[in-house]
Design an enzyme around this catalytic site. Structure first.
Site, PDB file in Angstrom:
ATOM      1  N   ARG A  34       0.819  -1.216   0.000  1.00 49.10           N
ATOM      2  CA  ARG A  34       0.000   0.000   0.000  1.00 49.10           C
ATOM      3  C   ARG A  34       0.857   1.274   0.000  1.00 49.10           C
ATOM      4  NH1 ARG A  34      -5.253  -1.463   1.646  1.00 49.10           N
ATOM      5  NH2 ARG A  34      -5.766   0.514   0.739  1.00 49.10           N
ATOM      6  N   ARG A  38      -2.970   6.365   1.389  1.00 46.06           N
ATOM      7  CA  ARG A  38      -3.481   7.591   2.003  1.00 46.06           C
ATOM      8  C   ARG A  38      -2.492   8.308   2.922  1.00 46.06           C
ATOM      9  NH1 ARG A  38      -8.944   6.054   4.771  1.00 46.06           N
ATOM     10  NH2 ARG A  38      -7.725   4.221   5.328  1.00 46.06           N
ATOM     11  N   ARG A  47      -6.688  13.103  -4.225  1.00 42.22           N
ATOM     12  CA  ARG A  47      -8.011  12.545  -3.940  1.00 42.22           C
ATOM     13  C   ARG A  47      -9.071  13.622  -3.778  1.00 42.22           C
ATOM     14  NH1 ARG A  47     -11.451   9.917  -3.643  1.00 42.22           N
ATOM     15  NH2 ARG A  47     -11.735   8.610  -1.831  1.00 42.22           N
ATOM     16  N   ASP A  83      -7.246  -1.371  -7.106  1.00 45.62           N
ATOM     17  CA  ASP A  83      -7.741  -1.976  -5.864  1.00 45.62           C
ATOM     18  C   ASP A  83      -8.162  -3.405  -6.156  1.00 45.62           C
ATOM     19  OD1 ASP A  83      -8.447  -1.065  -2.958  1.00 45.62           O
ATOM     20  OD2 ASP A  83     -10.040  -2.428  -3.583  1.00 45.62           O
ATOM     21  N   TYR A 160     -15.698 -10.124   0.496  1.00 46.25           N
ATOM     22  CA  TYR A 160     -16.214  -8.766   0.258  1.00 46.25           C
ATOM     23  C   TYR A 160     -17.563  -8.817  -0.462  1.00 46.25           C
ATOM     24  CZ  TYR A 160     -12.296  -5.888   1.852  1.00 46.25           C
ATOM     25  OH  TYR A 160     -11.372  -5.246   2.627  1.00 46.25           O
TER      26      TYR A 160
HETATM   27  O1  CP3 Z   1       0.444   1.250  -3.410  1.00 44.52           O
HETATM   28  C1  CP3 Z   1      -0.579   0.591  -3.276  1.00 44.52           C
HETATM   29  O2  CP3 Z   1      -0.523  -0.509  -2.708  1.00 44.52           O
HETATM   30  C2  CP3 Z   1      -1.857   1.139  -3.784  1.00 44.52           C
HETATM   31  C3  CP3 Z   1      -2.691   0.171  -4.537  1.00 44.52           C
HETATM   32  C4  CP3 Z   1      -3.642  -0.619  -3.641  1.00 44.52           C
HETATM   33  C5  CP3 Z   1      -4.853  -0.112  -3.078  1.00 44.52           C
HETATM   34  N1  CP3 Z   1      -5.507  -1.136  -2.490  1.00 44.52           N
HETATM   35  C6  CP3 Z   1      -5.321   1.274  -3.168  1.00 44.52           C
HETATM   36  C7  CP3 Z   1      -6.311   1.789  -2.203  1.00 44.52           C
HETATM   37  C8  CP3 Z   1      -3.565  -1.956  -3.292  1.00 44.52           C
HETATM   38  C9  CP3 Z   1      -2.433  -2.931  -3.576  1.00 44.52           C
HETATM   39  C10 CP3 Z   1      -4.750  -2.279  -2.575  1.00 44.52           C
HETATM   40  C11 CP3 Z   1      -5.040  -3.626  -2.080  1.00 44.52           C
HETATM   41  C12 CP3 Z   1      -6.208  -3.854  -1.212  1.00 44.52           C
HETATM   42  N2  CP3 Z   1      -7.414  -3.218  -1.234  1.00 44.52           N
HETATM   43  C13 CP3 Z   1      -6.271  -4.882  -0.245  1.00 44.52           C
HETATM   44  C14 CP3 Z   1      -5.173  -5.877   0.035  1.00 44.52           C
HETATM   45  C15 CP3 Z   1      -4.136  -5.319   0.955  1.00 44.52           C
HETATM   46  C16 CP3 Z   1      -4.565  -5.291   2.392  1.00 44.52           C
HETATM   47  O3  CP3 Z   1      -4.555  -4.185   2.952  1.00 44.52           O
HETATM   48  O4  CP3 Z   1      -4.838  -6.343   2.956  1.00 44.52           O
HETATM   49  C17 CP3 Z   1      -7.528  -4.808   0.364  1.00 44.52           C
HETATM   50  C18 CP3 Z   1      -8.045  -5.680   1.484  1.00 44.52           C
HETATM   51  C19 CP3 Z   1      -8.249  -3.757  -0.280  1.00 44.52           C
HETATM   52  C20 CP3 Z   1      -9.644  -3.320  -0.024  1.00 44.52           C
HETATM   53  C21 CP3 Z   1      -9.685  -1.912   0.403  1.00 44.52           C
HETATM   54  N3  CP3 Z   1      -9.537  -0.836  -0.445  1.00 44.52           N
HETATM   55  C22 CP3 Z   1      -9.852  -1.396   1.727  1.00 44.52           C
HETATM   56  C23 CP3 Z   1     -10.047  -2.230   2.964  1.00 44.52           C
HETATM   57  C24 CP3 Z   1      -9.803   0.003   1.650  1.00 44.52           C
HETATM   58  C25 CP3 Z   1     -10.030   1.007   2.764  1.00 44.52           C
HETATM   59  C26 CP3 Z   1      -8.865   1.103   3.672  1.00 44.52           C
HETATM   60  C27 CP3 Z   1      -7.697   1.917   3.121  1.00 44.52           C
HETATM   61  O5  CP3 Z   1      -6.562   1.420   3.178  1.00 44.52           O
HETATM   62  O6  CP3 Z   1      -7.901   3.009   2.642  1.00 44.52           O
HETATM   63  C28 CP3 Z   1      -9.570   0.316   0.300  1.00 44.52           C
HETATM   64  C29 CP3 Z   1      -9.416   1.675  -0.254  1.00 44.52           C
HETATM   65  C30 CP3 Z   1      -8.138   1.991  -0.932  1.00 44.52           C
HETATM   66  N4  CP3 Z   1      -7.441   1.169  -1.763  1.00 44.52           N
HETATM   67  C31 CP3 Z   1      -7.468   3.236  -0.835  1.00 44.52           C
HETATM   68  C32 CP3 Z   1      -6.323   3.117  -1.621  1.00 44.52           C
HETATM   69  C33 CP3 Z   1      -5.296   4.162  -1.880  1.00 44.52           C
HETATM   70  C34 CP3 Z   1      -7.959   4.480  -0.074  1.00 44.52           C
HETATM   71  C35 CP3 Z   1      -9.219   4.924  -0.709  1.00 44.52           C
HETATM   72  C36 CP3 Z   1      -9.464   6.396  -0.618  1.00 44.52           C
HETATM   73  O7  CP3 Z   1      -8.626   7.176  -1.102  1.00 44.52           O
HETATM   74  O8  CP3 Z   1     -10.538   6.770  -0.148  1.00 44.52           O
END
Ligand code: CP3
Length: 352
Positions: A34, A38, A47, A83, A160
């Site tokens: 990640r 954020r 964003r 994502d 999910y």
């Molecule tokens: O550099 C990176 O890794 C960014 C790419 C990336 C995102 N999500 C962007 C994202 C990757 C590799 C993911 C994987 C992801 N998404 C997982 C597996 C990794 C893990 O944490 O176990 C999971 C479970 C998700 C599902 C998901 N997406 C959640 C639970 C959330 C909310 C929590 C959070 O970290 O923000 C997201 C949203 C998300 N995915 C954001 C980003 C940058 C934030 C969204 C926003 O800007 O509002």
């Protein structure tokens, strides 16, 4: 079949590829799960201007964010901005990214008959934007570091789709395994087939490694893992290999997966990620000498003072050793992580 895009810039830093293959490295490679998230102020600013999925679906924007942590830090890999929930979207489900809440699927699968609502034909045709983002990013990376493609593992995606968002117990989705075993297999097959096509498309578009995120592994029993989940992970690696992509390192990250670490070694992955609860020596003993380990600093440790981060990282490195090791956090970086701490972590991996 080799790389379908032969015209990408020459790769200047292949440490992570070498470590994944068990070859010697000059420095231990490091990236952060990640890393384009954020915690980065430049991401937060972006964003404010754009919706989350608008960014994912616009290659120029996804590329720009992928490069943000690469510009800021001395990382050894980039991961394409997207994502894991683009798969349920491509299967026809609505996914909303709610600020401070996380992902919400307003109409989750409630019973097996809901499977008929999924759009399972040519799923990957609705994910072409990810391939385009990968190709553009490979070009704009100028060979600085390799680009990782990724997908959620089928059980994590299934959960999910049934829970409709986060859950403390995953009880609704686990219920399917006990109550509707055949329909659970059917759903997992739909997701697995789509994921295979999706990952192959990413590789053809220029992804140089692949990581599969089984973020909800920790909710399973060993029996559920072996019966329902392990076959899907095996099918993904086998299908990628049988379609000719023998040299693309495959990383499997099972969060909370110590209970099934031995079983993970049999699933065809070059690299296994471990979370911060796992002792590196114990992990090495379980996986043997022929698999690369990835991990596993506690993401919360980034709140420690720089000297303490260095100390913790050094002791982590000593425990893993220099061979067959990729440094990372033990889970995705949290939104409140101090940005300077990431540089302390990377420096400690490379230099300490
Ligand atoms: O550099 C990176 O890794 C960014 C790419 C990336 C995102 N999500 C962007 C994202 C990757 C590799 C993911 C994987 C992801 N998404 C997982 C597996 C990794 C893990 O944490 O176990 C999971 C479970 C998700 C599902 C998901 N997406 C959640 C639970 C959330 C909310 C929590 C959070 O970290 O923000 C997201 C949203 C998300 N995915 C954001 C980003 C940058 C934030 C969204 C926003 O800007 O509002």
């Amino acid at each position: 079949m080799a790389d379908t895009h032969q015209n990408f810039p020459t790769l200047k830093n292949d440490r992570i590829l070498k470590a994944a293959r068990g070859e010697p490295v000059d420095k231990i490679p490091v990236w952060v799960m990640r890393q384009a998230g954020r915690y980065l102020p430049e991401f937060q600013a972006f964003r404010k201007e754009h919706d989350f999925f608008e960014i994912c679906q616009t290659p120029k924007l996804a590329c720009e964010i992928t490069l943000m942590p690469i510009r800021r830090y001395d990382l050894d890999a980039a991961i394409i901005f997207s994502d894991i929930l683009v798969i349920p979207q491509a299967l026809g489900m609505e996914v909303i990214m709610k600020p401070t809440v996380g992902p919400v699927l307003p109409e989750p699968l409630k019973e097996p008959s809901d499977l008929d609502k999924l759009n399972t034909t040519d799923v990957v045709s609705r994910l072409k934007y990810v391939g385009e983002a990968i190709t553009l990013t490979r070009t704009n990376l100028e060979g600085k570091v390799p680009l990782i493609g990724f997908a959620g593992a089928p059980w994590t995606i299934m959960s999910y789709m049934i829970e409709g968002g986060g859950s403390k117990t995953m009880a609704n989705s686990k219920k399917w395994f006990y109550k509707y075993p055949e329909e659970s297999r059917k759903l997992l097959k739909i997701i697995t087939d789509a994921t295979i096509d999706y990952l192959v498309m990413q590789i053809k578009s220029g992804a140089q490694l692949i990581q599969v995120f089984e973020s909800h592994c920790e909710y399973l029993s060993l029996d559920l893992f072996n019966t329902f989940v392990a076959p899907t992970l095996q099918q993904i690696s086998s299908a990628i290999r049988s379609q000719g992509f023998k040299d693309i390192p495959l990383i499997l990250f099972c969060k909370g997966g110590l209970f099934c670490l031995k079983e993970q070694t049999k699933l065809g992955y070059d690299v296994l990620g471990i979370d911060w609860t796992v002792n590196p020596n114990m992990a090495r003993e379980i996986v043997g000498p022929n698999i690369t380990l990835q991990g596993n600093l506690d993401p919360v440790a980034l709140h420690a003072p720089p000297a303490q981060i260095e100390k913790l990282t050094k002791s982590m490195k000593n425990a893993f050793g220099n061979e067959r090791y990729i440094a990372n956090l033990g889970h995705g970086i949290y939104p409140d992580a101090p940005t300077d701490a990431v540089q302390s972590f990377i420096n400690a991996v490379h230099n300490a």
